[in-house]
Design an enzyme around this catalytic site. Sequence first.
Site, PDB file in Angstrom:
ATOM      1  N   ASP A  14       0.817  -1.219   0.000  1.00 26.53           N
ATOM      2  CA  ASP A  14       0.000   0.000   0.000  1.00 26.53           C
ATOM      3  C   ASP A  14       0.850   1.268   0.000  1.00 26.53           C
ATOM      4  O   ASP A  14       0.645   2.178   0.816  1.00 26.53           O
ATOM      5  CB  ASP A  14      -0.937   0.027   1.218  1.00 26.53           C
ATOM      6  N   GLU A 187     -11.169   0.845  -3.790  1.00 24.76           N
ATOM      7  CA  GLU A 187     -10.551   1.310  -2.543  1.00 24.76           C
ATOM      8  C   GLU A 187      -9.284   2.097  -2.886  1.00 24.76           C
ATOM      9  O   GLU A 187      -9.010   2.387  -4.036  1.00 24.76           O
ATOM     10  CB  GLU A 187     -10.229   0.107  -1.642  1.00 24.76           C
TER      11      GLU A 187
END
Length: 545
Positions: A14, A187
Amino acid sequence: MKIENPILPGFNPDPSIVRVGGDYYIATSTFEWFPGVQIHHSRDLKHWRLVTRPLDRAAQLDMRGNPDSGGVWAPCLSHADGQFWLIYTDVKRRDGAWKDSHNYLVTAPAIEGPWSDPVYLNSSGFDPSLFHDADGRKWLLNMIWNHNRTGGARFGGIVIQEYSVAETRLVGEIRNIYRGTDHKLTEGPHLYRRDGWYYLLTAEGGTGYDHAATMARSRDLFGPYEIDPAKHVLTSKDTDPGHLLQRAGHADIVETEAGEHFMVHLCSRPLDGTRKAGTGAGIHSDDVRRSPLGRETSIQRLVWEEGQFPRLAHDGPAPAAEIEGPQLPEHPFDPTPSRRTFDEALPPEFQWLRTPEPARLFSLTDRPGALRLFGRESPGSAFEHALVARRQEHLRYMAETEIDVAPGDYQHFAGLVAWYGRNKFHYLAVTADEDGRRVLTVYSCAADWPDARIDYPVTPLPLPDGPLRLGLDVDGAALTFRYTTEGGEWADLGVTLDQSAISDEAGNGPGNNFTGAFVGMCAHDTSGRGRPADFLSFTYEAHHG
């Protein structure tokens, strides 16, 4: 200058990237590992060094009780108004219809800190990011979680709300600006202002082998957002299974001082092929790809022409294993020493699990020159688990430690562990038998989901008193343990364990496990007496060839 991927090997998912002058910083998720958020620094986008983990005290982060793969998800690092801004999520529940995901903001004048106490933002979803618009206003984006739906429909879109610096809180209307594509599971939003457009980059398809990064844009901050005709700017989902970088997605973009654009993204490197039954005790024998190193960070060169959607410079959406780097001089850093001792501070590559009270787990002063771990709760504990470990960064490596421990009974045990989570570990432990004699044994939990069944693959070996050296060797999917007494020769324990089980995909599959393999030192005392074990050194070395 060529850059080989991944640039942050081992569990570093991420990525959020920011440039401040000639310095580049990447923040990555740390989940249940403490301190929270890893931030690496580079001057050339090729060489990186860990500079800080900013969430280092109870006021900012307390993950005791958090589930495996809960905790800190998808931080966003930005720089504006002369300071750094870090947004992060602390996930308290991640299974089932509901998620308890609390979003916070901390700031600092410099990357090393001091980092502020957190400002609570919201709990409506995860993967928050902060967008600093040209007019000075600030906007929080996050995906919104809809528990009334099922599957991918629970990802209810990307919402935006203004953040008031003066009031230190979110203000105004909450708007759902983007529902995503038919790839679903939208997302990881990041927003950019360029050429009169707002460009919205999102992650889609889940963090397994269908993962992707998708771009949309709008003339207005609140939309409507038109989807890139190519849909995915980055994905490995249509590549051959042998492609080096799989599961590519969850990305962020940075522009160099020279106007070049680069995208950092998560990916994984599955083990080559699979091992078939009969090649060693405990070896995984089906055809599921497994990635012990977890989700890593790689980088791609972009071409982003005025008024156009960005594209990977090498054509197509599949990530490249090697790219042409920026027009910058190389800036390497000193390598991490392979052998570590414990004279003063804990070496920076090591972390522990969940608690902001490390003095309950270990001491560097009780025995000068040693890391003393206090035996706490069992390997399955989500509260006080005395494990200090570092990331596995190579598919082939060795690790060794020197341990001095006198277990009083079989409830006291300590040693060397290859660790993913409470259902995935291999543990070479010094303990005692029922007669109080010191022995060496192995506890193995190879992702026997959801029972977490412990196997005992060796007969306990009697040990003399005094320090021991414990070692392990990993070759892809195979792990072997060894040991030696003081002044003796290394002895192999004669059993091969399944290291592929120490991976995201093992157990209940990718998309449900989010960290990566660690290797380190641990101590347990299920009697509650907190009896210690001393570790005098730790060595980690890659095996090459």
